[in-house]
Design a protein around this motif. Structure first.
Motif, PDB file in Angstrom:
ATOM      1  N   PHE A  14      -1.294   0.475  -5.209  1.00 50.82           N
ATOM      2  CA  PHE A  14      -0.148   0.713  -4.846  1.00 50.82           C
ATOM      3  C   PHE A  14      -0.237  -0.472  -3.909  1.00 50.82           C
ATOM      4  O   PHE A  14       2.115  -1.083  -3.793  1.00 50.82           O
ATOM      5  CB  PHE A  14       0.417   1.942  -4.765  1.00 50.82           C
ATOM      6  N   VAL A  15      -0.198  -1.362  -3.231  1.00 53.01           N
ATOM      7  CA  VAL A  15       0.031  -2.159  -1.743  1.00 53.01           C
ATOM      8  C   VAL A  15      -1.060  -3.276  -2.058  1.00 53.01           C
ATOM      9  O   VAL A  15      -2.607  -3.029  -1.802  1.00 53.01           O
ATOM     10  CB  VAL A  15       0.050  -1.756  -0.628  1.00 53.01           C
ATOM     11  N   GLY A  16      -0.624  -4.428  -2.246  1.00 49.61           N
ATOM     12  CA  GLY A  16      -1.549  -4.924  -2.526  1.00 49.61           C
ATOM     13  C   GLY A  16      -0.792  -6.810  -2.808  1.00 49.61           C
ATOM     14  O   GLY A  16      -0.132  -6.596  -3.614  1.00 49.61           O
ATOM     15  N   ASP A  17      -1.454  -7.829  -2.414  1.00 46.91           N
ATOM     16  CA  ASP A  17      -1.339  -9.490  -3.783  1.00 46.91           C
ATOM     17  C   ASP A  17      -2.033  -8.999  -4.791  1.00 46.91           C
ATOM     18  O   ASP A  17      -2.975  -9.831  -5.552  1.00 46.91           O
ATOM     19  CB  ASP A  17      -2.255 -10.306  -2.585  1.00 46.91           C
ATOM     20  N   PHE A  18      -1.496  -8.054  -5.723  1.00 46.34           N
ATOM     21  CA  PHE A  18      -2.366  -7.896  -7.312  1.00 46.34           C
ATOM     22  C   PHE A  18      -0.675  -7.649  -7.967  1.00 46.34           C
ATOM     23  O   PHE A  18       0.009  -7.018  -6.876  1.00 46.34           O
ATOM     24  CB  PHE A  18      -2.978  -7.018  -6.968  1.00 46.34           C
ATOM     25  N   SER A  19      -1.430  -7.359  -8.828  1.00 46.00           N
ATOM     26  CA  SER A  19       0.089  -7.026  -9.946  1.00 46.00           C
ATOM     27  C   SER A  19      -0.477  -6.077 -11.282  1.00 46.00           C
ATOM     28  O   SER A  19      -1.673  -6.267 -11.694  1.00 46.00           O
ATOM     29  CB  SER A  19       0.649  -8.106 -10.591  1.00 46.00           C
ATOM     30  N   PRO A  20      -0.275  -4.233 -11.386  1.00 44.75           N
ATOM     31  CA  PRO A  20       1.596  -3.979 -10.820  1.00 44.75           C
ATOM     32  C   PRO A  20       1.054  -3.608  -9.097  1.00 44.75           C
ATOM     33  O   PRO A  20       0.074  -3.316  -8.820  1.00 44.75           O
ATOM     34  CB  PRO A  20       1.492  -2.859 -11.407  1.00 44.75           C
ATOM     35  N   VAL A  21       2.367  -3.309  -8.983  1.00 44.69           N
ATOM     36  CA  VAL A  21       2.250  -3.215  -7.458  1.00 44.69           C
ATOM     37  C   VAL A  21       3.292  -2.657  -6.665  1.00 44.69           C
ATOM     38  O   VAL A  21       4.658  -2.871  -7.373  1.00 44.69           O
ATOM     39  CB  VAL A  21       1.503  -4.294  -6.462  1.00 44.69           C
ATOM     40  N   ALA A  22       3.569  -1.645  -6.027  1.00 50.57           N
ATOM     41  CA  ALA A  22       4.842  -1.108  -5.925  1.00 50.57           C
ATOM     42  C   ALA A  22       5.191  -1.434  -4.261  1.00 50.57           C
ATOM     43  O   ALA A  22       6.439  -1.607  -4.371  1.00 50.57           O
ATOM     44  CB  ALA A  22       4.321   0.325  -5.262  1.00 50.57           C
ATOM     45  N   HIS A  23       4.364  -2.707  -3.359  1.00 46.24           N
ATOM     46  CA  HIS A  23       4.497  -3.422  -2.894  1.00 46.24           C
ATOM     47  C   HIS A  23       3.964  -4.293  -2.522  1.00 46.24           C
ATOM     48  O   HIS A  23       2.474  -3.905  -2.501  1.00 46.24           O
ATOM     49  CB  HIS A  23       4.911  -2.309  -0.922  1.00 46.24           C
ATOM     50  N   HIS A  24       4.604  -5.254  -2.168  1.00 46.54           N
ATOM     51  CA  HIS A  24       3.223  -7.019  -2.992  1.00 46.54           C
ATOM     52  C   HIS A  24       2.595  -7.131  -1.099  1.00 46.54           C
ATOM     53  O   HIS A  24       3.732  -7.174  -0.440  1.00 46.54           O
ATOM     54  CB  HIS A  24       4.680  -7.725  -3.217  1.00 46.54           C
ATOM     55  N   SER A  25       1.596  -8.082  -0.802  1.00 48.29           N
ATOM     56  CA  SER A  25       1.985  -7.639   0.062  1.00 48.29           C
ATOM     57  C   SER A  25      -0.152  -9.455   0.652  1.00 48.29           C
ATOM     58  O   SER A  25      -0.766  -8.279   0.131  1.00 48.29           O
ATOM     59  CB  SER A  25       1.367  -6.732   1.255  1.00 48.29           C
ATOM     60  N   ALA A  26       0.411 -10.013   0.895  1.00 47.40           N
ATOM     61  CA  ALA A  26      -0.955 -10.124   1.056  1.00 47.40           C
ATOM     62  C   ALA A  26      -1.661  -9.473   2.742  1.00 47.40           C
ATOM     63  O   ALA A  26      -3.430  -9.848   2.766  1.00 47.40           O
ATOM     64  CB  ALA A  26      -0.826 -11.753   1.855  1.00 47.40           C
ATOM     65  N   ALA A  27      -0.978  -8.706   3.232  1.00 46.05           N
ATOM     66  CA  ALA A  27      -1.878  -8.604   5.059  1.00 46.05           C
ATOM     67  C   ALA A  27      -2.830  -7.063   4.557  1.00 46.05           C
ATOM     68  O   ALA A  27      -3.849  -7.058   5.221  1.00 46.05           O
ATOM     69  CB  ALA A  27      -1.125  -7.907   5.902  1.00 46.05           C
TER      70      ALA A  27
END
Length: 121
Positions: A14-27
């Motif tokens: 659910f967090v990351g540099d992909f979709s679907p995602v609740a929170h987008h992050s490349a970190a």
């Protein structure tokens, strides 16, 4: 505020540099994963990301060892692991950084043998 649902995410991520995602992050990437007893993931490695897996409940077999509730496993880039749920299991997994395509399935399920790597497509 926005509301998302874990059941709308892919495999608990659910967090990351992909979709679907609740929170987008490349970190980093974050997942809550649920497994039924007997579920298995093939041996793999990450070449860039560090993966931290916390066993919230249940018992698993990873890297030839049994782990249980409260264990936190840090798998560094280039280290191989596989995963078998010995019971129903809930984990929280954090990978840093979030890098698309950085999962390589290994040619053998025996993580002690020298693996030949095959990039996961």
């Amino acid at each position: 505020m926005r509301n998302d649902r874990l059941d709308q995410m892919v495999k608990g991520w659910f967090v990351g540099d992909f979709s679907p995602v609740a929170h987008h992050s490349a970190a980093c990437e974050v997942a809550i994963k649920r497994y039924a007893a007997g579920d298995h993931e093939a041996a793999h490695e990450h070449r860039i990301a560090t993966e931290v897996t916390a066993i919230v409940s249940g018992r698993v077999l990873m890297m030839g060892q049994e782990w249980s509730e409260g264990d936190i496993l840090t798998i560094l880039p280039g280290e191989a692991t596989d995963f078998t749920a010995l019971t129903d299991v809930v984990t929280v997994v954090v990978k840093t950084p979030s890098v698309a395509g950085d999962k390589y399935i290994l040619a053998s399920n025996d993580i002690d043998d020298g693996f030949r790597n095959t990039e996961l497509k």
